[in-house]
Design a protein around this motif. Structure first.
Motif, mmCIF file in Angstrom:
data_model
loop_
_atom_site.group_PDB
_atom_site.id
_atom_site.type_symbol
_atom_site.label_atom_id
_atom_site.label_comp_id
_atom_site.label_asym_id
_atom_site.label_seq_id
_atom_site.Cartn_x
_atom_site.Cartn_y
_atom_site.Cartn_z
ATOM 1 N N ALA A 81 97.165 75.308 101.421
ATOM 2 C CA ALA A 81 95.810 75.383 100.864
ATOM 3 C C ALA A 81 94.813 74.694 101.782
ATOM 4 N N VAL A 82 95.201 73.559 102.328
ATOM 5 C CA VAL A 82 94.310 72.850 103.256
ATOM 6 C C VAL A 82 94.118 73.669 104.525
ATOM 7 N N LEU A 83 95.198 74.179 105.076
ATOM 8 C CA LEU A 83 95.091 74.986 106.299
ATOM 9 C C LEU A 83 94.289 76.263 106.057
ATOM 10 N N SER A 84 94.462 76.872 104.901
ATOM 11 C CA SER A 84 93.705 78.084 104.577
ATOM 12 C C SER A 84 92.216 77.804 104.467
ATOM 13 N N SER A 85 91.875 76.616 104.028
ATOM 14 C CA SER A 85 90.462 76.282 103.892
ATOM 15 C C SER A 85 89.776 76.124 105.239
ATOM 16 N N LEU A 86 90.548 76.063 106.305
ATOM 17 C CA LEU A 86 89.980 75.923 107.646
ATOM 18 C C LEU A 86 89.657 77.263 108.310
ATOM 19 N N TYR A 87 89.713 78.353 107.550
ATOM 20 C CA TYR A 87 89.467 79.658 108.165
ATOM 21 C C TYR A 87 88.120 79.754 108.880
#
Length: 124
Positions: A81-87
């Motif tokens: 979820a954290v990595l996805s928020s960095l899109y």
């Protein structure tokens, strides 16, 4: 739309993968083709470089959704979820590489802070 896609993927059972992604791609493709046909605009870009870019973006997007679905099934959703928020970071990097756009000092600081936060969350 972006957030709803991940919420919908979160609601799927792991044993039905990759069908939720296939269904999502069919839906978005149908909507986009209909949009272009109604406007009587060209669907496929004329330039080969534009077609390659379009294909690459589609493959990366689909691949990232498949990896999200896999991570969701494996239970590593907090990190994902954290990595996805960095899109948006990928968009900024592409703008720099493809369009030679420059980042302002606050944008650079935000970029570094986001990367550091991601490392701290992954380590912790």
């Amino acid at each position: 739309g972006f957030g709803l896609m991940f919420v919908a993927l979160d609601q799927t059972a792991t044993d039905v993968a990759p069908w939720p992604i296939v269904g999502a791609r069919l839906l978005t493709s149908t909507v986009l083709v209909s949009f272009f046909l109604l406007r009587r605009e060209r669907i496929i870009p004329r330039a080969a470089a534009d077609r390659r870019l379009l294909l690459g973006a589609g493959l990366i997007d689909t691949g990232s959704n498949a990896l999200f679905l896999y991570a969701n099934g494996e239970g590593a959703l907090t990190v994902v979820a954290v990595l996805s928020s960095l899109y948006p970071v990928a968009t900024v990097v592409l703008a720099r590489v493809v369009l030679a756009e420059r980042l302002t000092a606050p944008q650079q600081l935000g970029f570094v802070a986001a990367m550091l936060a991601t490392v701290f969350i992954a380590v912790g």
